[in-house]
Structure formats: structure tokens, C-alpha cells
Design a protein around this motif. Sequence first.
Motif, PDB file in Angstrom:
ATOM      1  N   ALA A 395     -41.400 -91.434 -84.046  1.00 35.98           N
ATOM      2  CA  ALA A 395     -42.089 -90.681 -83.499  1.00 35.98           C
ATOM      3  C   ALA A 395     -41.783 -90.713 -82.059  1.00 35.98           C
ATOM      4  N   ASP A 396     -41.409 -91.973 -81.464  1.00 40.78           N
ATOM      5  CA  ASP A 396     -41.147 -92.159 -80.119  1.00 40.78           C
ATOM      6  C   ASP A 396     -39.692 -91.799 -79.700  1.00 40.78           C
ATOM      7  N   LYS A 397     -38.695 -91.694 -80.929  1.00 40.58           N
ATOM      8  CA  LYS A 397     -37.495 -91.318 -80.584  1.00 40.58           C
ATOM      9  C   LYS A 397     -37.498 -89.757 -80.596  1.00 40.58           C
ATOM     10  N   LEU A 398     -38.342 -89.036 -81.427  1.00 35.27           N
ATOM     11  CA  LEU A 398     -38.383 -87.525 -81.390  1.00 35.27           C
ATOM     12  C   LEU A 398     -39.362 -87.115 -80.527  1.00 35.27           C
ATOM     13  N   GLY A 399     -40.183 -87.719 -79.775  1.00 33.08           N
ATOM     14  CA  GLY A 399     -41.199 -87.408 -78.879  1.00 33.08           C
ATOM     15  C   GLY A 399     -42.439 -86.641 -79.651  1.00 33.08           C
TER      16      GLY A 399
END
Length: 400
Positions: A395-399
Motif C-alpha cells: 500500500a505504501d509503495k503504490l500510494g
Amino acid sequence: MSSFDFAPMPNAEGFFGSYGGQIIPPELKAIMDDIDRAYREIKDTEAYRSELLELYKYYVGRPSPLYYAKRLTEHCGGAKIFLKREDLNHTGAHKINHCLGEALLAKYMGKTKVLAETGAGQHGVALATACSLVGIECEIHMGQVDIEKEHPNVTKMKILGCKVVPVTRGTATLKDAVDSAFEEYLKDPVNFFYAIGSVVGPHPFPMMVRDFQSIIGEEARAQFLEQTGELPNYITACVGGGSNAMGLFTAFLNDESVNIVGVEPAGKGLDTQEHSATLTLGAPSELHGMKCYVLQTEDGEPMPVHSIASGLDYPGVGPQHSYLKDIERVDYTSITDQECLDAFMTLSRKEGIIPALESSHAVAYAMKLAPTLPADQTILVNLSGRGDKDADYVADKLGL
């Protein structure tokens, strides 16, 4: 005789062809031979087998389902995609299969503490769970990079009563965790038990872990025949050390009609130094007490490796995989970090199944393969683990 009729693997010295063995000091060889002897003594006894099978059924929740991924198949077009749902096991991955076996063996041998390494943390959680169940102390060594990336699994290990040792040396990932755990093990190998987390290391571990994991393929083969009336055309699984893949592949090795594909991490690309594609770009060498394919630097040291999946970033691979590559029974290919992320999101949104990043490599390969095959062909993917541990990271990596 079928071209796929194999001699018993490994042989008495622990070799799969020219791979495997015990490349260890003489004093450690005696300990490994002890473990081998104890395993052979109890593995077929009624008491051990019935206890293990009972735990698989009532504790782990086996057999894990075989699921036809209809919406994923429709999305990809072509061959039908089936998933062996190891993600539904207690603790969320295939690792519990061999951890229960090893914890019971350690207890049988009178060991006082079980030691291990972990990458993604699934082996660590499963082993901490098994040790809690049988009542034996557990210590897990984990790279600092992986601790930060897989924090939910670190928390679970601590809740289960396990001592988690952060490893900050080198790249602070899986290979360094193996080195650290092994050094601790050498302090008292008579009383400690090193529960290796994959089909790697000195004999008898590649054999033992494969044996415990082979229940995956045995179930899947019977389930596939029951549900479809025939065997799959392709079976595939991700390969780091290679335990979930060996668990699936073993039951199908003699089936000539079944194409077997292992999927390695291509990371940021095979043309970079940031990958873990050991069988694709490595060469035979020695690592962690065994001979296998290894990714090496120019001066012969194990190469720093990378994968978005913490459980796959290992510069070696199981010796049986190395042998199966050489005799061309298994094809080994690779999937990039980006392809892995795409598969992670696609399976989540088409089937409501959030896969582990490790397993997403095999899903990604199936998604690429399916459109190239006719609709009457089938692909069986070993969905080796669930993605709870990876959800925040992705989730963090894909925003999201």
C-alpha cells in the motif's frame, strides 16, 4: 522405463546428482548425522506419523483447498488457472508443514532450544507457533531490513514467546540471518536444534524439509484428478530456497505430461545486480554446507541479492532444484518486482485473495502463460502464502 523415473533422492551421502552433501566441519557432521539417524528412526513410526498427520488435519487445517480462479482466468484469457491454497493454513503459509515436523523431531531428540533464520517472517512465525505447541524454546534470527519490512510477523513471533534477534551485518537480509543463526547454533549443537527454513543447507535438511512439504503435491495431485478428471498441463511455484516448490513438484516428477516451472525473482531486472535469479544466472558452487547453484561476485563470494519478496532474496537454492535444472525436468524462469506487484493487485481485486509477494511471482508467471495456451489447458499455481504481512508495504509503495 519413463525418462522421468528417478533413483531415490538424495543418495545415502545426501547428494542429488552432484549437488547437496555435507560441506561442514567433522564435529558438525556428527551432529547432522545424528539428526539424519533420528529422522529416519521416527519418520515412519506410527506414533510420529499419526501425531503429525493429526496436527496437519486439526491444527493446520489440511487438506488445503484447490480453487479454480475463474475471474482471474477470464481476465487473462486462455488456460484455466487453479490455486493450491496454502495461504489458508494456520499461520498463513506452507512453512507450518515442515516446522511442525522439525519441532516434533527436536523434542524427540531431547533438544532444549530450536534456532532458525527467517526472511519474510513466515518461517519464523510458523516455527514459533510449532515450538509453542510442543513446549520448546525458540530463537529466530532476522535481517534488520526484513524486520522493518515485515513488522507484523515480528510482532507475532514475540507474542508467541519467541526471541527475535536482529541481524545488521552485510545486507541485513536473509543470507546474513542464516549466517547469524548458524553461528549461534555452533555454540551448542548438542543441545540446540537448527530448524532450517527451506530445502537448503547440509544433509539431511534438503531431504527432510522436502518430505514434510510433499503433502502439498500429494493433496494437489489427488484434488486435481478429482475435480477435473486429469492432471494439470502446467504446475508452477516461486523459488527462493525452494521449499514450497519442492513440496508441489515432488508428486508430479514422474508425470511426463506435466510441465513443471519454478519462478525466481528477477528483481529490478536480470540486466542489473538487483535480483535473486540463482538458477537463471548462477553457477554451481558451495554455500551454507551444500553444493548448489549460487549467485557469486567476481571474487567468488555470494552476491548481495534483491527481491521485493523477503522470502526469496537468497543467493543459493536447494540442491534438488539444482539437479532438476541440470537434467531439464524443471524449467526455471523469473519475474520482476513490477510484474510481482501487478499480480499481487490483480489477484486481490479479481478473486478477493491477497497473496504473499513470494507467491505473487508464481501468479505473475501463470498470468503471462495462460493467454499463450488454449482454453482446454490448465495451470496449477502453488499459492504458498497470504499477503497480510505485505499489505502495508505494498500500500505504501503504490500510494494506496
